[in-house]
Design a protein around this motif. Structure first.
Motif, PDB file in Angstrom:
ATOM      1  N   UNK A 219       0.846  -1.209   0.000  1.00 61.47           N
ATOM      2  CA  UNK A 219       0.000   0.000   0.000  1.00 61.47           C
ATOM      3  C   UNK A 219       0.876   1.252   0.000  1.00 61.47           C
ATOM      4  N   UNK A 220       1.790   1.302   0.955  1.00 55.26           N
ATOM      5  CA  UNK A 220       2.633   2.495   1.098  1.00 55.26           C
ATOM      6  C   UNK A 220       3.544   2.656  -0.117  1.00 55.26           C
ATOM      7  N   UNK A 221       4.091   1.521  -0.608  1.00 57.84           N
ATOM      8  CA  UNK A 221       4.982   1.604  -1.775  1.00 57.84           C
ATOM      9  C   UNK A 221       4.228   2.162  -2.971  1.00 57.84           C
ATOM     10  N   UNK A 222       3.039   1.627  -3.190  1.00 65.44           N
ATOM     11  CA  UNK A 222       2.237   2.076  -4.330  1.00 65.44           C
ATOM     12  C   UNK A 222       1.923   3.555  -4.250  1.00 65.44           C
ATOM     13  N   UNK A 223       1.503   4.003  -3.087  1.00 63.46           N
ATOM     14  CA  UNK A 223       1.139   5.422  -2.935  1.00 63.46           C
ATOM     15  C   UNK A 223       2.375   6.304  -3.097  1.00 63.46           C
ATOM     16  N   UNK A 345       0.036   0.447  -8.546  1.00 63.37           N
ATOM     17  CA  UNK A 345      -0.981   1.270  -7.873  1.00 63.37           C
ATOM     18  C   UNK A 345      -2.246   0.458  -7.631  1.00 63.37           C
ATOM     19  N   UNK A 346      -2.619  -0.344  -8.614  1.00 61.28           N
ATOM     20  CA  UNK A 346      -3.828  -1.162  -8.428  1.00 61.28           C
ATOM     21  C   UNK A 346      -3.567  -2.230  -7.372  1.00 61.28           C
ATOM     22  N   UNK A 347      -2.335  -2.746  -7.338  1.00 63.38           N
ATOM     23  CA  UNK A 347      -1.988  -3.715  -6.276  1.00 63.38           C
ATOM     24  C   UNK A 347      -2.098  -3.025  -4.926  1.00 63.38           C
ATOM     25  N   UNK A 348      -1.719  -1.743  -4.882  1.00 58.03           N
ATOM     26  CA  UNK A 348      -1.820  -0.970  -3.626  1.00 58.03           C
ATOM     27  C   UNK A 348      -3.282  -0.884  -3.229  1.00 58.03           C
ATOM     28  N   UNK A 349      -4.132  -0.640  -4.205  1.00 56.07           N
ATOM     29  CA  UNK A 349      -5.573  -0.541  -3.961  1.00 56.07           C
ATOM     30  C   UNK A 349      -6.110  -1.841  -3.375  1.00 56.07           C
TER      31      UNK A 349
END
Ligand SMILES: O=C(O)CCCC[C@@H]1SC[C@@H]2NC(=O)N[C@@H]21
Ligand code: NA
Length: 601
Positions: A219-223, A345-349
């Motif tokens: 989550x944090x990496x994606x954001x 980003x979608x993986x973060x979602x």
């Protein structure tokens, strides 16, 4: 990026009043993932599944309910704090918060102020009490303090709250993915639901906590990745700052005391405390993590460590709202030439979503087993554990069905999620506060209070929802001079401000938790006094927080007995000194306020 427009479908995916831009899309109007994006997304599901299977076949192999539900009470505070944060940080926050910040400015960021009391009170009142009672579920407290009927009411209310919340949690990322990449909506819902249900039902709380840790990192990496690229594309930090400031996105502190104003320092900073207490104080998903700690101290530490995690999560979400004008479309459009980033980003979602609904499944299976089944049917440990796993599976199916209900509701998911917490979590918070802080409250008062709180919650919540007919009106961006296009957003306009009782309908949804919990306490006390209040010594030991004793000892520490009250002039001098200190502190606060207002105006 071309001119803005109001697009029903993308606005829905933006989960809240947010402007949308029609983008240069291919003829089918969809943005396609590159293969690497699908690989990253698939890796997330596979890794989560692997962690689940690992805990299904190692340790005690989830063969006892103590392990399945409480990880053998062996958890340490670091993984627990990340899991505690991830549980109530779903795709709703990942998409909804940036959309909120962009559409309405950074006022929402002040919700970070409620994390202080919102975590201190659970750490010093709720956790010690629940931990020392050696509870198997937080609703067992209600039977100890009141009676079995109150416990069942609390459990059923919790189940209702979490089932609805899960529906929102699983539907949001699937809808967003569908709107942006053409990924089949129900395919995404089923994929998420299936993977999540399997690793939760197989791996128990250990799997849920460790997948939460992994998913928080994603989550944090994606954001962070999206923010860094976004700032870079905006021309670097200084250019991004200029764009954002000139766009009027930075809102200073709003001290307007009007409770009907949607977001002010008071609705977020004070109303938010009640929301946090209902989540981090008495919600089974969180209490289960506190109870799975090795020691009470670890549990308190895990609660303290949630504070920085939540602040980072809030900062990342708000920065995304500032840096990217439209979260998902911007991500796809901007990152198109960074293969892998849309997938990240979608993986973060989906990490946000998986870590939330897995916690919901596990806590729902636990309370159903512990509060509704075990007290009435005795069974072997093996059968109880098997039944718990079946329950987790069945909640997975219910969750997918709930996603369909949310699909029909089509409202701003961030406000929907927070309203669910306020409407149902608020009365539950009131029920526990009635038991913990008011020894005179009896069982009849508790049940009547809960009922009154729920009636108030649904009356104001649904009344407020219906009285605000969303409509799209022409809204110029915040005093921005550099954008030509008019952004049309589905503004939620308050109908003619109703007066008096109907004024409740225009109450900010951030006050729902406070309103509903106080209704439960008020009605609960009135009914208790009418039906014969409980005597102090009739209350089960350890189920009431000694407010008076604590207050006296705190006061005692504050007012050193030697310093004052030994003689009149001592008392006068002490109170004079205390008053001066207050005036100086107030002065400082006002200076800070003026500085803030000036800097951000
Ligand atoms: O993200 C969600 O699933 C729901 C929205 C956030 C829930 C509340 S808001 C206060 C606290 N801070 C968080 O990041 N989550 C909870
Ligand atoms: Na989550």
């Amino acid at each position: 990026m071309t001119g803005g427009c109001y697009d029903e479908r993308s606005a829905r995916c933006a989960s809240g009043p947010a402007p949308c831009y029609t983008l240069s899309m291919d003829p089918t109007g969809q943005k396609y993932f590159t293969i690497i994006d699908y690989v990253i997304f698939a890796l997330l599901l596979v890794a989560s599944m692997a962690i689940g299977l690992y805990y299904a076949f190692t340790g005690g192999r989830q063969s006892t309910t103590q392990e399945f539900m409480y990880a053998d009470r062996s958890m340490k505070c670091l993984p627990l704090s990340l899991s505690l944060m991830a549980t109530f940080q779903s795709a709703v926050a990942i998409i909804g918060t940036p959309a909120e910040v962009y559409a309405n400015g950074t006022q929402y960021w002040f919700i970070g102020c409620c994390y202080i009391l919102g975590l201190l009170i659970p750490a010093h009142i709720f956790i010690p009490m629940f931990y020392r009672l050696h509870l198997t579920s937080v609703y067992q407290y209600l039977e100890l303090r009141f009676c079995k009927a109150v416990r069942i009411c609390g459990t059923v209310t919790f189940i209702f709250q979490m089932v609805v919340y899960m529906g929102v949690g699983i539907y949001t990322p699937a809808l967003a993915l569908n709107a942006v990449t053409g990924f089949h909506l129900w395919g995404a819902v089923l994929a998420t639901g299936l993977v999540c249900t399997l690793y939760t039902a197989l791996g128990g709380l250990k799997a849920v906590v460790w997948t939460d840790v992994f998913q928080t990192v994603v989550m944090f990496t994606g954001q962070l990745a999206v923010i860094i690229v976004g700032v870079h594309q905006a021309g670097g930090l200084s250019d991004a700052w200029v764009k954002v400031r000139d766009g009027g996105r930075i809102s200073g502190i709003d001290l307007n005391p009007d409770p009907t104003v949607r977001h002010t320092f008071w609705t977020l900073g004070v109303g938010g405390v009640f929301l946090m207490l209902s989540l981090y104080g008495v919600n089974q998903a969180q209490v289960q993590r506190y109870l799975s700690s090795r020691t009470e101290k670890e549990a308190v530490m895990s609660c303290y460590m949630v504070f920085p995690c939540l602040q980072v999560a809030l900062m990342l979400s708000c920065l995304m709202g500032l840096v990217m004008f439209m979260v998902l479309y911007f991500v796809m459009d901007m990152l198109q030439n960074f293969p892998g980033l849309p997938g990240l980003f979608v993986a973060c979602l989906f990490s946000a979503s998986l870590s939330t609904i897995s916690s919901a499944f596990n806590s729902l299976a636990t309370v159903t087993m512990v509060d509704l089944i075990k007290p009435h049917y005795s069974m072997t440990e093996a059968r109880a554990t098997l039944l718990s796993k079946m329950l987790a599976l069945s909640y997975g199916i219910i969750c997918v069905a709930m996603a369909y209900v949310v699909h029909l509701m089509n409202s701003s998911v961030l406000q929907a999620a927070l309203s669910i917490f306020g409407m149902v979590g608020g009365p539950l918070l009131g029920l526990f506060c009635l038991g913990i802080f008011f020894p005179c409250a009896n069982s009849i008062g508790a049940v009547a209070g809960l009922a009154a709180g729920l009636v108030m919650a649904f009356w104001v919540g649904i009344g407020g929802f219906l009285s605000r007919m969303p409509s799209s009106v022409q809204v110029l961006p915040f005093n921005s001079t550099n954008t030509s296009e008019n952004i049309t957003v589905p503004a939620v306009i308050d109908a003619a401000r109703p007066a008096g009782l109907n004024g409740l309908y225009s109450l900010s949804y951030m006050w729902y938790s406070a309103l509903n919990s106080s209704t439960v306490v008020l009605i609960g006390l009135i009914i208790s006094f009418m039906t014969g209040p409980t005597k102090g010594d009739d209350v089960a030991s350890g189920t009431v927080y000694p407010v008076m004793r604590t207050a006296q000892s705190l006061l005692h520490k504050l007012v050193k007995p030697s310093a004052c009250c030994t003689s009149p002039e001592h008392t006068v001098r002490w109170s004079y000194g205390f008053t001066v200190k207050c005036i100086v502190a107030l002065g400082h606060f006002n200076v800070v306020k003026l500085l803030l207002a000036d800097r951000w105006s």
